[in-house]
Design an enzyme around this catalytic site. Sequence first.
Site, short mmCIF file in Angstrom:
data_model
loop_
_atom_site.label_atom_id
_atom_site.label_comp_id
_atom_site.label_asym_id
_atom_site.label_seq_id
_atom_site.Cartn_x
_atom_site.Cartn_y
_atom_site.Cartn_z
N ASN A 1 0.49 8.98 48.28
CA ASN A 1 1.20 8.42 49.44
C ASN A 1 0.30 8.59 50.66
O ASN A 1 0.17 9.69 51.18
CB ASN A 1 2.53 9.17 49.64
N HIS B 1 11.97 8.50 51.36
CA HIS B 1 11.02 9.60 51.67
C HIS B 1 11.59 10.44 52.81
O HIS B 1 12.23 9.90 53.72
CB HIS B 1 9.66 9.02 52.05
N GLU C 1 10.34 11.64 55.37
CA GLU C 1 9.96 11.22 56.74
C GLU C 1 10.82 10.03 57.19
O GLU C 1 11.12 9.88 58.37
CB GLU C 1 8.46 10.90 56.78
N GLU D 1 11.06 16.22 46.38
CA GLU D 1 10.19 16.71 47.44
C GLU D 1 10.98 17.59 48.40
O GLU D 1 11.65 17.07 49.31
CB GLU D 1 9.60 15.53 48.21
C1 PEP Z 1 4.43 13.17 50.60
O1 PEP Z 1 4.07 12.54 51.57
O2 PEP Z 1 5.23 12.67 49.83
C2 PEP Z 1 3.89 14.53 50.39
C3 PEP Z 1 4.31 15.21 49.37
O3 PEP Z 1 2.99 15.00 51.31
P1 PEP Z 1 2.03 16.29 51.16
O4 PEP Z 1 1.42 16.22 49.78
O5 PEP Z 1 1.02 16.14 52.23
O6 PEP Z 1 2.89 17.50 51.29
#
Ligand code: PEP
Length: 245
Positions: free
Chosen positions: A8, A95, A97, A166
């Site tokens: 990503n 996600h 964010e 996540e």
């Molecule tokens: C993401 O953007 O889904 C993510 C897991 O970011 P990072 O690996 O930087 O924690």
Amino acid sequence: MKKLIAANWKMHKTYKEAVDFINDFLKEDSIDFEKKDILIYPPFLYVCEVLRLLEKTPIKVGAQNAYFEKKGAFTGEISPVMIKSCKAEYVLLGHSERRHIFKESDELIRKKVISSLEEGLRVMLCVGEALEERESSLTFKVVESQLKLALAGLKDYANMIEIAYEPVWAIGTGKSASPEDASKVHSFIKDILKDILGSNTRVLYGGSVNPKNAKEFLTQEHIDGLLVGGASLEVKSFLDIINAY
Ligand code: PEP
């Protein structure tokens, strides 16, 4: 189950940097595509070009978001129809964010999921608890609710869906979940998915994955792949993650 390693890129890279990454990545021949699928989510602007560059490879490309309407007066938005018309296969939805910075609700995410699936896109739905929720022992409750609100009633599309677990507190912070803890949540997610989709769905882990910890995650029984943010931006570290297992 074949592992899926996804990059990503978020809102990173100029056009030239994106093209250079793909050209450098294509010079490497160390990836065992029998054992793993590779997927890249570039920023919207580069999706078509990245797809063109990867046309003759097994590497898949997806969009980082989509609106739920097919077309119309929605300045700045991109629809699943448009993504499909570029021949991208995947879309990343929910996600953290998007949920937290752009205040996307479960209801909006569900509309995006349905609209994307109807267009024939494979959906990778992200779920995960915030730090306060984890500290209040709400991880399983939050994840269950996010899954049910987004996916209930979508059994017919079961084979078009993947999940990325996540934990919000682990994204971009350098603080990953322990592989054992993540695996427990994955096992729980898989049970819920069997209930609502009736399927054996791939569940990826995301949150501060790097070349050093990738193998530990990928060798957990219930972890079927990785969604990688920061460490996917450089060819070497992304390849080291891919080849860690
Ligand atoms: C993401 O953007 O889904 C993510 C897991 O970011 P990072 O690996 O930087 O924690």
